[in-house]
Design a protein around this motif. Structure first.
Motif, PDB file in Angstrom:
ATOM      1  N   PRO A  32       0.792  -1.234   0.000  1.00 35.50           N
ATOM      2  CA  PRO A  32       0.000   0.000   0.000  1.00 35.50           C
ATOM      3  C   PRO A  32       0.825   1.286   0.000  1.00 35.50           C
ATOM      4  N   PHE A  33       2.051   1.217  -0.495  1.00 37.39           N
ATOM      5  CA  PHE A  33       2.942   2.380  -0.615  1.00 37.39           C
ATOM      6  C   PHE A  33       3.638   2.313  -1.973  1.00 37.39           C
ATOM      7  N   PRO A  34       4.222   3.435  -2.430  1.00 40.05           N
ATOM      8  CA  PRO A  34       4.861   3.426  -3.759  1.00 40.05           C
ATOM      9  C   PRO A  34       6.127   2.570  -3.823  1.00 40.05           C
ATOM     10  N   ALA A  35       6.514   2.259  -5.043  1.00 42.93           N
ATOM     11  CA  ALA A  35       7.750   1.507  -5.295  1.00 42.93           C
ATOM     12  C   ALA A  35       8.948   2.312  -4.799  1.00 42.93           C
ATOM     13  N   GLY A  36       9.966   1.587  -4.340  1.00 45.30           N
ATOM     14  CA  GLY A  36      11.210   2.247  -3.934  1.00 45.30           C
ATOM     15  C   GLY A  36      11.270   2.616  -2.463  1.00 45.30           C
ATOM     16  N   GLY A  37      10.176   2.454  -1.724  1.00 44.49           N
ATOM     17  CA  GLY A  37      10.169   2.775  -0.291  1.00 44.49           C
ATOM     18  C   GLY A  37      10.434   1.533   0.542  1.00 44.49           C
ATOM     19  N   PRO A  38      10.413   1.682   1.882  1.00 45.32           N
ATOM     20  CA  PRO A  38      10.768   0.551   2.747  1.00 45.32           C
ATOM     21  C   PRO A  38       9.781  -0.621   2.737  1.00 45.32           C
ATOM     22  N   THR A  39       8.488  -0.328   2.586  1.00 46.81           N
ATOM     23  CA  THR A  39       7.513  -1.423   2.578  1.00 46.81           C
ATOM     24  C   THR A  39       7.646  -2.192   1.262  1.00 46.81           C
ATOM     25  N   ASP A  40       7.845  -1.437   0.184  1.00 47.29           N
ATOM     26  CA  ASP A  40       8.072  -2.043  -1.123  1.00 47.29           C
ATOM     27  C   ASP A  40       9.342  -2.903  -1.109  1.00 47.29           C
ATOM     28  N   ASN A  89       1.671  -5.241   4.781  1.00 44.80           N
ATOM     29  CA  ASN A  89       1.613  -3.894   5.352  1.00 44.80           C
ATOM     30  C   ASN A  89       2.374  -3.856   6.673  1.00 44.80           C
ATOM     31  N   HIS A  90       2.580  -2.619   7.147  1.00 47.06           N
ATOM     32  CA  HIS A  90       3.392  -2.465   8.353  1.00 47.06           C
ATOM     33  C   HIS A  90       2.536  -2.119   9.567  1.00 47.06           C
ATOM     34  N   ILE A  91       3.131  -1.454  10.521  1.00 49.67           N
ATOM     35  CA  ILE A  91       2.484  -1.056  11.776  1.00 49.67           C
ATOM     36  C   ILE A  91       1.210  -0.232  11.547  1.00 49.67           C
ATOM     37  N   ASN A 153       6.483  12.979   5.737  1.00 46.96           N
ATOM     38  CA  ASN A 153       6.019  11.642   6.123  1.00 46.96           C
ATOM     39  C   ASN A 153       5.265  10.997   4.970  1.00 46.96           C
ATOM     40  N   ALA A 154       4.885   9.724   5.173  1.00 47.66           N
ATOM     41  CA  ALA A 154       4.229   8.966   4.102  1.00 47.66           C
ATOM     42  C   ALA A 154       2.705   8.967   4.251  1.00 47.66           C
ATOM     43  N   GLY A 155       2.171  10.024   4.873  1.00 43.10           N
ATOM     44  CA  GLY A 155       0.718  10.172   4.979  1.00 43.10           C
ATOM     45  C   GLY A 155       0.159   9.680   6.301  1.00 43.10           C
ATOM     46  N   GLY A 157      -1.386   7.581   8.984  1.00 42.18           N
ATOM     47  CA  GLY A 157      -1.436   6.125   9.139  1.00 42.18           C
ATOM     48  C   GLY A 157      -0.083   5.494   8.880  1.00 42.18           C
ATOM     49  N   SER A 158       0.848   6.297   8.326  1.00 40.35           N
ATOM     50  CA  SER A 158       2.153   5.710   7.997  1.00 40.35           C
ATOM     51  C   SER A 158       3.053   5.668   9.229  1.00 40.35           C
ATOM     52  N   ALA A 159       4.106   4.878   9.114  1.00 42.44           N
ATOM     53  CA  ALA A 159       5.056   4.740  10.210  1.00 42.44           C
ATOM     54  C   ALA A 159       5.820   6.044  10.418  1.00 42.44           C
ATOM     55  N   SER A 160       6.162   6.701   9.318  1.00 45.04           N
ATOM     56  CA  SER A 160       6.910   7.954   9.431  1.00 45.04           C
ATOM     57  C   SER A 160       6.048   9.027  10.092  1.00 45.04           C
ATOM     58  N   GLN A 161       4.737   8.986   9.849  1.00 39.08           N
ATOM     59  CA  GLN A 161       3.867   9.952  10.520  1.00 39.08           C
ATOM     60  C   GLN A 161       3.837   9.676  12.018  1.00 39.08           C
ATOM     61  N   LYS A 181       2.867  10.315  -0.705  1.00 44.63           N
ATOM     62  CA  LYS A 181       2.192   9.015  -0.880  1.00 44.63           C
ATOM     63  C   LYS A 181       2.997   7.874  -0.277  1.00 44.63           C
ATOM     64  N   GLY A 182       4.273   8.129  -0.054  1.00 43.10           N
ATOM     65  CA  GLY A 182       5.123   7.084   0.507  1.00 43.10           C
ATOM     66  C   GLY A 182       6.469   7.662   0.896  1.00 43.10           C
ATOM     67  N   ALA A 183       7.292   6.816   1.532  1.00 39.03           N
ATOM     68  CA  ALA A 183       8.597   7.275   1.990  1.00 39.03           C
ATOM     69  C   ALA A 183       9.578   7.471   0.825  1.00 39.03           C
ATOM     70  N   ALA A 184       9.333   6.805  -0.315  1.00 44.17           N
ATOM     71  CA  ALA A 184      10.254   6.970  -1.449  1.00 44.17           C
ATOM     72  C   ALA A 184      10.209   8.405  -1.997  1.00 44.17           C
ATOM     73  N   PRO A 185       9.014   8.947  -2.362  1.00 45.47           N
ATOM     74  CA  PRO A 185       9.000  10.345  -2.811  1.00 45.47           C
ATOM     75  C   PRO A 185       9.408  11.332  -1.717  1.00 45.47           C
ATOM     76  N   CYS A 199      11.515  10.981   9.862  1.00 44.19           N
ATOM     77  CA  CYS A 199      11.822   9.839  10.713  1.00 44.19           C
ATOM     78  C   CYS A 199      11.402   8.632   9.885  1.00 44.19           C
ATOM     79  N   ASP A 200      12.369   7.877   9.413  1.00 44.26           N
ATOM     80  CA  ASP A 200      12.039   6.849   8.422  1.00 44.26           C
ATOM     81  C   ASP A 200      12.734   5.532   8.759  1.00 44.26           C
ATOM     82  N   GLN A 201      12.174   4.462   8.219  1.00 43.46           N
ATOM     83  CA  GLN A 201      12.707   3.131   8.511  1.00 43.46           C
ATOM     84  C   GLN A 201      14.142   2.974   8.008  1.00 43.46           C
ATOM     85  N   SER A 202      14.939   2.239   8.791  1.00 41.48           N
ATOM     86  CA  SER A 202      16.348   2.061   8.416  1.00 41.48           C
ATOM     87  C   SER A 202      16.481   1.372   7.055  1.00 41.48           C
TER      88      SER A 202
HETATM   89  N1  ASP Z   1       6.645   2.564   5.327  1.00 39.29           N
HETATM   90  C1  ASP Z   1       6.717   3.944   5.019  1.00 39.29           C
HETATM   91  C2  ASP Z   1       6.114   4.767   6.127  1.00 39.29           C
HETATM   92  O1  ASP Z   1       5.141   4.353   6.695  1.00 39.29           O
HETATM   93  C3  ASP Z   1       6.038   4.228   3.747  1.00 39.29           C
HETATM   94  C4  ASP Z   1       6.581   3.486   2.586  1.00 39.29           C
HETATM   95  O2  ASP Z   1       6.904   2.294   2.675  1.00 39.29           O
HETATM   96  O3  ASP Z   1       6.698   4.128   1.542  1.00 39.29           O
HETATM   97  O4  ASP Z   1       6.576   5.845   6.399  1.00 39.29           O
END
Ligand code: ASP
Length: 324
Positions: A32-40, A89-91, A153-155, A157-161, A181-185, A199-202
């Protein structure tokens, strides 16, 4: 009436038949996040690792980004429950029920739980040109720039938020949040200097820290990390933010009603994938920890998510941030 019962029986028999030969075609994992980010990132690594345990079937990643993961998660909840559409999906699965007022699905009722995948610490990072190199210097800079700081942040509900929210509460400081839309952009704009902090995932920051494309100040784990690029970073607790600990986890889900024989095959494949040395090495190289404990049991995974919902709900309510 009889016709309806017969049709239902036929549909059920068809599902049992399909379950026996599962998987017979490519499986799609909704991210549920864009390509190139941590969930992807974790989903793509997992898709590769699942292929062998699933008898060579291709596993593709389908990025359905937006609204802090609720759009893609809703799509997965409504997908045909045949095992060919899954959700990673994540947290957010645990924070969305409180953060998003009109969530179009029920996290605990609309999914089958397949197991937890990994746990990932977060890092506090800034644009490369920010005039601070240590955490105390960063806090001093924040004090001098009150009202002018942009936090990406990634919106909602996101982890970065979530992490940004906790940080502002702990520091008693208001920052302007910039949702992507995600941590990649968001990362692209941080590197470009359009936003100040994130504040973003390692798993998303390690390579950028190594390449000195961003500055790193602290980690959100209770202990320092072993990963070479991150081990010099202090924890936020060490830096005086008492009790500050956020660990992001990822889990795998199927739509409610997926046949139990299919779920059993998917769970068995997930367990094997998480033992794949290539998968482990990729995750650990980016500071993540692959799950090996009882949360690989679907029932324990669900219990864990329920406990996380209970844990984060009062914290989010206290911070008074919601989305519709
Ligand atoms: N996991 C990221 C976040 O919640 C979003 C992403 O994967 O793009 O901040």
């Amino acid at each position: 009436m009889q016709k309806i019962i017969a049709a239902a029986a036929l549909a059920a028999a068809a599902l049992v038949g399909q379950a026996a030969e599962f998987p017979a075609k490519p499986i799609s994992i909704i991210v549920p996040f864009p390509a190139g980010g941590p969930t992807d990132r974790v989903a793509r690594d997992l898709a590769e690792a699942l292929r062998k345990p699933l008898g060579g079937v291709i596993v593709v990643v389908d990025n359905v980004a937006g609204a802090g993961s609720s759009i893609g998660s809703a799509k997965a909840a409504r997908a045909t429950p045949d095992g060919y559409t899954l959700l990673l999906n994540h947290i957010g699965m645990a924070t969305m029920p409180t953060l998003v007022r009109n969530l179009p699905f029920n996290v605990l009722k609309d999914f089958e739980y397949l197991g937890l995948v990994d746990e990932v610490p977060m890092t506090l990072v800034s644009k490369p040109g920010l005039p601070a190199t240590t955490y105390p210097q960063l806090v001093a800079w924040m004090g001098q720039n009150t009202g002018r700081i942009n936090l990406g942040n990634a919106g909602v509900g996101s982890a970065s938020q979530l992490c940004g929210l906790l940080l502002q509460t702990a520091l008693k400081m208001d920052m302007t949040t910039v949702p992507y839309k995600g941590a990649a952009p968001a990362m692209t704009d941080l590197i470009g200097g359009q936003i100040d902090l994130m504040c973003d995932q390692s798993t998303n920051t390690t390579r950028q820290i190594e390449a000195q494309k961003v500055k790193a100040f602290a980690v959100t784990s209770a202990k320092r990390l072993d990963t070479p690029a991150l081990k010099a970073l202090p924890t936020l607790q060490e830096m005086g933010l008492k009790g500050f600990e956020v660990s992001i986890w990822h889990g795998l889900y199927a739509p409610k009603g997926t046949p139990s024989a299919v779920l059993a095959k998917l769970n068995a494949a997930l367990r094997l994938a998480l033992k794949d040395p290539v998968f482990i090495q990729k995750q650990e190289g980016l500071g993540a920890i692959v799950v090996t404990d009882k949360r690989l049991e679907p029932a324990e995974h669900k219990k864990f998510v329920a406990a996380e919902i209970a844990k984060w709900s009062p914290i989010i309510k206290a911070a008074e941030v919601y989305a519709d």
